[in-house]
Design a protein around this motif. Sequence first.
Motif, PDB file in Angstrom:
ATOM      1  N   ASN A  82       2.921 -45.215 162.473  1.00 55.53           N
ATOM      2  CA  ASN A  82       2.464 -44.071 161.687  1.00 55.53           C
ATOM      3  C   ASN A  82       1.180 -44.435 160.953  1.00 55.53           C
ATOM      4  O   ASN A  82       0.565 -45.459 161.224  1.00 55.53           O
ATOM      5  CB  ASN A  82       3.565 -43.612 160.718  1.00 55.53           C
ATOM      6  N   ASN A  83       0.793 -43.611 160.009  1.00 55.17           N
ATOM      7  CA  ASN A  83      -0.489 -43.824 159.322  1.00 55.17           C
ATOM      8  C   ASN A  83      -0.355 -44.747 158.119  1.00 55.17           C
ATOM      9  O   ASN A  83      -0.976 -44.546 157.097  1.00 55.17           O
ATOM     10  CB  ASN A  83      -1.075 -42.473 158.879  1.00 55.17           C
ATOM     11  N   GLY A  84       0.436 -45.756 158.279  1.00 55.22           N
ATOM     12  CA  GLY A  84       0.582 -46.761 157.227  1.00 55.22           C
ATOM     13  C   GLY A  84       0.972 -48.031 157.951  1.00 55.22           C
ATOM     14  O   GLY A  84       0.363 -49.074 157.813  1.00 55.22           O
ATOM     15  N   VAL A  85       1.979 -47.901 158.781  1.00 52.53           N
ATOM     16  CA  VAL A  85       2.433 -49.006 159.620  1.00 52.53           C
ATOM     17  C   VAL A  85       1.746 -48.840 160.976  1.00 52.53           C
ATOM     18  O   VAL A  85       2.269 -48.216 161.888  1.00 52.53           O
ATOM     19  CB  VAL A  85       3.963 -48.983 159.781  1.00 52.53           C
ATOM     20  N   LEU A 405       3.386 -53.877 155.624  1.00 51.88           N
ATOM     21  CA  LEU A 405       2.635 -52.642 155.816  1.00 51.88           C
ATOM     22  C   LEU A 405       3.338 -51.423 155.251  1.00 51.88           C
ATOM     23  O   LEU A 405       2.688 -50.490 154.789  1.00 51.88           O
ATOM     24  CB  LEU A 405       2.385 -52.409 157.312  1.00 51.88           C
ATOM     25  N   ARG A 407       5.113 -50.907 152.728  1.00 57.26           N
ATOM     26  CA  ARG A 407       5.011 -50.696 151.276  1.00 57.26           C
ATOM     27  C   ARG A 407       3.913 -51.597 150.736  1.00 57.26           C
ATOM     28  O   ARG A 407       4.176 -52.745 150.389  1.00 57.26           O
ATOM     29  CB  ARG A 407       6.321 -51.044 150.590  1.00 57.26           C
ATOM     30  N   ASP A 408       2.714 -51.034 150.677  1.00 63.37           N
ATOM     31  CA  ASP A 408       1.628 -51.873 150.155  1.00 63.37           C
ATOM     32  C   ASP A 408       1.167 -51.349 148.802  1.00 63.37           C
ATOM     33  O   ASP A 408       1.992 -51.022 147.958  1.00 63.37           O
ATOM     34  CB  ASP A 408       0.506 -52.035 151.181  1.00 63.37           C
ATOM     35  N   PRO A 411       2.101 -46.552 146.199  1.00 62.31           N
ATOM     36  CA  PRO A 411       3.441 -46.064 146.560  1.00 62.31           C
ATOM     37  C   PRO A 411       3.422 -44.711 147.243  1.00 62.31           C
ATOM     38  O   PRO A 411       4.372 -44.360 147.942  1.00 62.31           O
ATOM     39  CB  PRO A 411       4.151 -45.988 145.205  1.00 62.31           C
ATOM     40  N   SER A 412       2.344 -43.954 147.047  1.00 63.57           N
ATOM     41  CA  SER A 412       2.324 -42.637 147.676  1.00 63.57           C
ATOM     42  C   SER A 412       2.316 -42.728 149.186  1.00 63.57           C
ATOM     43  O   SER A 412       2.701 -41.792 149.873  1.00 63.57           O
ATOM     44  CB  SER A 412       1.086 -41.860 147.227  1.00 63.57           C
ATOM     45  N   SER A 413       1.849 -43.851 149.736  1.00 62.07           N
ATOM     46  CA  SER A 413       1.813 -43.931 151.195  1.00 62.07           C
ATOM     47  C   SER A 413       2.923 -44.790 151.762  1.00 62.07           C
ATOM     48  O   SER A 413       2.879 -45.171 152.910  1.00 62.07           O
ATOM     49  CB  SER A 413       0.443 -44.437 151.663  1.00 62.07           C
ATOM     50  N   TRP A 414       3.942 -45.082 150.975  1.00 63.06           N
ATOM     51  CA  TRP A 414       5.061 -45.857 151.492  1.00 63.06           C
ATOM     52  C   TRP A 414       5.840 -45.042 152.508  1.00 63.06           C
ATOM     53  O   TRP A 414       6.004 -43.838 152.374  1.00 63.06           O
ATOM     54  CB  TRP A 414       5.998 -46.253 150.343  1.00 63.06           C
ATOM     55  N   SER A 415       6.307 -45.728 153.527  1.00 61.22           N
ATOM     56  CA  SER A 415       7.061 -45.035 154.569  1.00 61.22           C
ATOM     57  C   SER A 415       8.100 -45.991 155.127  1.00 61.22           C
ATOM     58  O   SER A 415       8.216 -47.119 154.669  1.00 61.22           O
ATOM     59  CB  SER A 415       6.116 -44.591 155.692  1.00 61.22           C
TER      60      SER A 415
ATOM     61  N   GLN B 710       4.924 -37.476 151.118  1.00 55.67           N
ATOM     62  CA  GLN B 710       5.067 -38.544 150.128  1.00 55.67           C
ATOM     63  C   GLN B 710       6.539 -38.646 149.803  1.00 55.67           C
ATOM     64  O   GLN B 710       7.201 -37.644 149.541  1.00 55.67           O
ATOM     65  CB  GLN B 710       4.244 -38.216 148.872  1.00 55.67           C
ATOM     66  N   LEU B 795       7.239 -38.370 161.101  1.00 55.55           N
ATOM     67  CA  LEU B 795       6.872 -39.734 161.463  1.00 55.55           C
ATOM     68  C   LEU B 795       5.662 -40.222 160.672  1.00 55.55           C
ATOM     69  O   LEU B 795       5.078 -41.239 161.030  1.00 55.55           O
ATOM     70  CB  LEU B 795       6.551 -39.807 162.968  1.00 55.55           C
ATOM     71  N   LYS B 869      -4.769 -46.843 152.301  1.00 54.60           N
ATOM     72  CA  LYS B 869      -4.144 -46.167 153.428  1.00 54.60           C
ATOM     73  C   LYS B 869      -4.683 -44.752 153.590  1.00 54.60           C
ATOM     74  O   LYS B 869      -3.949 -43.771 153.603  1.00 54.60           O
ATOM     75  CB  LYS B 869      -2.621 -46.159 153.284  1.00 54.60           C
ATOM     76  N   TYR B 875      -2.652 -40.418 167.165  1.00 61.82           N
ATOM     77  CA  TYR B 875      -1.613 -41.004 168.019  1.00 61.82           C
ATOM     78  C   TYR B 875      -1.415 -40.244 169.312  1.00 61.82           C
ATOM     79  O   TYR B 875      -1.003 -40.815 170.313  1.00 61.82           O
ATOM     80  CB  TYR B 875      -0.297 -41.082 167.247  1.00 61.82           C
TER      81      TYR B 875
END
Lengths: 478, 998
Positions: A82-85, A405, A407-408, A411-415, B710, B795, B869, B875
Amino acid sequence: MSAASAQYAIDIDERDPSKRAPLVLGQDASFPAVTDRVAKIVEEKTPRTWLLFLALAVSLALVLAGSLAKLVWDGLGLWGLNNGVFWAWDITGFVFWIGIGHAGTLISAILFLLRQKWRTSINRAAEAMTIFAVLAALIYPTFHVGRVWLLYWVFPLPNQMSMWPNFKSPLLWDVFAVSTYATVSVLFWFVGLVPDFATLRDRAKTKTRAIVYGILSLGWRGSHRHWLTYEKAYLIFAGLSTPLVLSVHTIVSFDFATSIIPGWHTTIFPPYFVAGAVFSGFAMVVTLMVICRKAFGLENLLTIRHLENMNKIILATGSMVGYAYGMEFFIAWYSGNEYERFAFINRAFGPYAWAYWSMISCNVLAPQLFWFKKLRRSIPVMFAVGIFVNIGMWFERFVIIVTSLHRDYLPSSWSYFRPSIWDISLFVGTFGLFFTLFLLFVRFFPVIAIAEVKGVMPEADPHHHPEADHAATEAAHA
Amino acid sequence: MRRLPILGSSGKQYWRSLGELQGSAEFEASLANEFPEGATEAPSGVSRRNFLSILGASAALATLAGCRRPEEKILPYAKAPEEVIPGNALYFATALPFAGTALGLLVESHEGRPTKIEGNPRHPDSLGATNLYAQATVLDLYDPDRSQHPLERGEKRTWAEASTFLASFGQGLRTSGGKGFAVLTGAHRSPTLAKQLAKLQEVLPQAKVYAYEPLSRQNVREGAKLAFGKLLEPVRDVAKARVIAAFDSDFLALEGSAIKHARGFAETRKLDQVQDAKNLSRLYVVESSMTVTGGAADHRLRMKSGEVAGFVFALAHELAQSHGITLDGDVLASLGAAKTTNGDKAAAWVKALAKDLAANKGQSLLLAGERQPASVHAVVNLLNLALGNVGATVKFVPAFDEASDGPESLLALTKAIDAKDVETLLVLGGNPVFDAPADAEFARAFGSLMTIHVGTHVNETAAVATWHLNQAHYLESWGDVVAEDGTASIIQPLIAPLYGGKSDIEVVAAVAGIQGSGYELVRATWKAGLLDVDFERKWRRALHDGFIDGTAHRDVLPEASTADLGAAIKATKAADDGFEVTFAPDVHAYDGRFANNGWLQELPDPIYKLTWGNAALISPATARELNVTDGEHVTVDVGSGRVSLPVIVAPGQADRSVALAIGQGRRQVGRVGKDIGVDVFPLRTSAGFGFVSGATVSKGPGTTNLPRTQEHFQMEGRQLVRETTSEELLADAQVIRKMDPISPPLLSLWHDWEYKGHRWGMAVDLSTCIGCAVCVVACQAENNIPVVGPDQVLLSREMHWLRIDRYFEGTQDDPVSVSQPMTCQHCENAPCEQVCPVAATTHGPEGLNDMVYNRCIGTKYCGNNCPYKVRRFNYFNFSKREITEQRKMQYNPDVTVRTRGVMEKCSFCVQRINEAKIAAKREGLDRVPTDNVVSACAQACPTGAITFGDLNDPNSTVVKKLSLQNELGYRLLDFLNVRPRITYLAKIRNLNPELESA
């Protein structure tokens, strides 16, 4: 003399400490026997079991092909990224396979320079394993990119855009490191094979074999000059490969260490990764050799002593890795950096704790069994430990990549990353490729380095006195 | 400011020549030559005229290809090009009727296609900014699921056939005087439509006109009636207020002229120097759900919507008792009887708020939410009057018309239908079959009639109507609209109707037997009205400006006239201890009309970041009580209506108050809105239209995976949003500076970049960012960002370049909310630039981090190495998946549409920068003039929280905004030595020392 001591539990002959225990045991302790034992595997009729395993491996390799085709056709969205990992199973797999390859190079090169004679029974297969592992690994950097058809842009080829690739990028260093590694490994392995190909050529019963092995043996005559050249070349390769053992995985670790993500950005990675690579590589070698020696009756050439030595290396590197885990935690706490601390607490107690503790139990706890002589000489135990170590090492890369990746900093982009079926099928497929190649190797190439094993037998020593050692050899009949 | 000629630095006249001013014959002729045949028939261009012939391949539109373009002259806002130049955009002024006002817009048009909507800086309700819905309407224009032809009982008809039908229908009506005929409109504010309807009623004396709006503002008007005895509407000037109290009113985002309110609010939070912190406004918000307004509040009190009335009455009572406010005796007595304060906090609030209001007479503002009953509005009006706010922070203007657009309107209509007083119904827009109050049983009644529905989509109403006539979109029609303060705008089309649709005024005129196209009808209205003298010149001026000068109302000075108020106060239902259900517009679909709009469905809602659907918002305590967690369903029963939908555990929600969003769960909707969300209209009755008590809520079966962008709303102790109070700032100007983390010396391996020319940068003011998210949609519209769909959002693959991070601080039950726009920081020492193996992301010569799509092979290392990020990876071929022939027309031709396998991210609108540089070069300048470039996000922002410009230009707005950067400015994660180019200005709250918590 007791039966126990006749086992030659240690390298040194208990009766005469100046003498090393023999590396080739029993009926096979003569030059012709060694040749026969190894060449027979190549020359006999195709065993049914081998065919069965090959079929299994090929079907897995087809899964690989299918997964890759679908990936290129549909896009990387098939994976769970995804857009974080942005990296997960792909780079985990890459590092996993490259790491496995390091055992072969270490055995071939470093143990050669350190004059560890016992390496000769395992180096051929281990080097083959390295090459196949590197091939499996290379699938990942190739196909994890969004536009595979433009991958050639990473190479510094002259082009109409007047563009060099970006030399500051660790991924580019990877390109050079891994391609160097692959090239040197293949050449080293091939050069080492030449005398053995000649042996097979000379024993060939069919015209095809004679021609094929003849070409592969490059006109080897076994003359002094050939041997001299061979030894020189071997030494040069060993010298070239030795730094590669350290550098290649160091460069691979730079993919992470030079980034700014907490959990990645750490100077411990180069030694940690190299130790881990040797660790997982040896575990794979042990696993494979345990099977091979049983399947092909190579117990006299690939003795318990060989396996035990490998297990000692596994114990040593495993302890290094365990130490590194502990050090990471300590430094994270000691640094006072909240992001670094969080990264490690998250690993152990966050959503991926299950992966973390799998890693710890497999990598730290399992090899500790090898402190006990009985366990490190036990076939079932070392087989199990080898598998656990590989599982643990896969988890180590997974934990490093994904937990850092997902959780960096913000926090808003944690997945939470989950693999898709295509992540899994591709990884399983790489095993298919690896085992297909390995099975083919075992069937058609000499699995043990005949010439080198002979070189470390007492008979190879010009000053060898058959009588003095006869007693020792007799006692070894058990 | 972007090179919109309105701020053209060269001071060019808006008129091309005196001839134009005078309306000379030569000029008229030259106008006709303005779009000569040759220029528009560019081989690859899609001009208005030949668009249809391109589309005609797929539809039998042979008849239209032969049509001649009618002689309607629309005028561009801009300085004069002699012809349409492909590649150069033109801007046209128009207006969007919305939420009881009009939004003045400037629409960017490329080769005759509207592609992007901006606010009209000179229109009082827009002031250059827009809201979410205005931005998204341009996508609606190109919705492939739009209604493309008339339908008779579901069968396709041509407009020729439809026109014949309308003519004969009208004829038939005229013979009977319109007996049994009714018209149902929305709450329109169009003088021309009003005129047509009046003419209709002249010609058909027995015809009735009803109005209905699911988000009705009836209570506001009735509130004025109860307080002042007249039908008046409030117009607020928030900029003049020092104390603002909002009661269940999301006035910064949704209610009334929200853009104007937001702009005014930002004015009250402006800090040019630290000492200005003494003069900040203070915003008190009392509400049941966390809203954008609640997030911006200095103090927030949560309570059920049903308890707000009691609170307001208590406040009024307190003001009268303790602060000398004069109220009518009867009213005062009723207030005393009906007031309630639940809990110590509410009681403390009443005291403190009353004190603050009384201390700021003439510069305070009280607002009540549109869904609050009329009695609350009335009391708020009286308080505003008594506190001297009327004429300053709030004005009253005459209501647009006397139409009642609340639920009772549809109840009356259904009654008339059942009594056979109405047998044929013309529905002008809207979707009453879907959004009528449940007790009106409108769908049943509707099915028994002969009905004509005029609409842009075949919605639930059109599907069961006898005739459906496809309506022209507002960007395709002539019309007019009056803003809340009376300012009138002409709506001019940007493109000929894509599907030959007609506007509502044309349909009404046809039924009334009046000849004329929309153009002629609108002109006629104004010629006969305000613009009668020197019409042509004034007409062109109106089209040019986007509004008609002098139409703003003079405000009315009302006097209290509260004969009926006491009774109304006593009759106001108080909330009970049970469950309450509140209804609010769904962020994505509004009242349902935008359910098929991909941009809006995928926009994360500003507070809880839900996309693609709606959910029941429940407080953490109530969630524990019901034993539900995020995604699990609850069953909500109101009366005989029952609905099951997933829960979001919502910090800041009032206990035992379930917030529901209307407009989702559409059944008759296109490919985007299909199977999205849950329809909650079955729960909405006329008696419980805004909110209702006595609901039953239980844990229901089922779980839904909620696509939220989020998931974590805590800052985890990290200094991401820095804030302080005005008190602390005045005591120590370095209070924000002292929050800088301790870090080692920040050294770099590389030389610093030098910027001799421009150095683009951005300032984001967290005090004025309210988190309304219009910047997100504006960015999506400007940069051709694809919509990925709910399964991809699940996702975490949404593609928005700009996102608003929202964090909750304090307790779960009563959090303080902060929002932070986050986009590519264009770091000086960018971690992404270092790690790309093929150098696809590089540092530009003016400071931008450039993403080179065609070089990217997609290793995604840059995305991993970005600490913020903000990078987005394609994708799948997301763009390809959403492309239709129509969709292509909206794409900004200056921005690449990205393919699969390529990384993308905010580019600081590099296309706008380059456009400005080219323009400057063309004029022989060596620099782009000050403030000539504005990014899409900065342009759309109603509060001006985002400022973009040249950091090397001391006169630019962004440099001025950053004058306090040493005191208030900080960069995010600067200890990483990435040196971002976006400076955040800390959030300053203005707390009332008498109220202990925020």
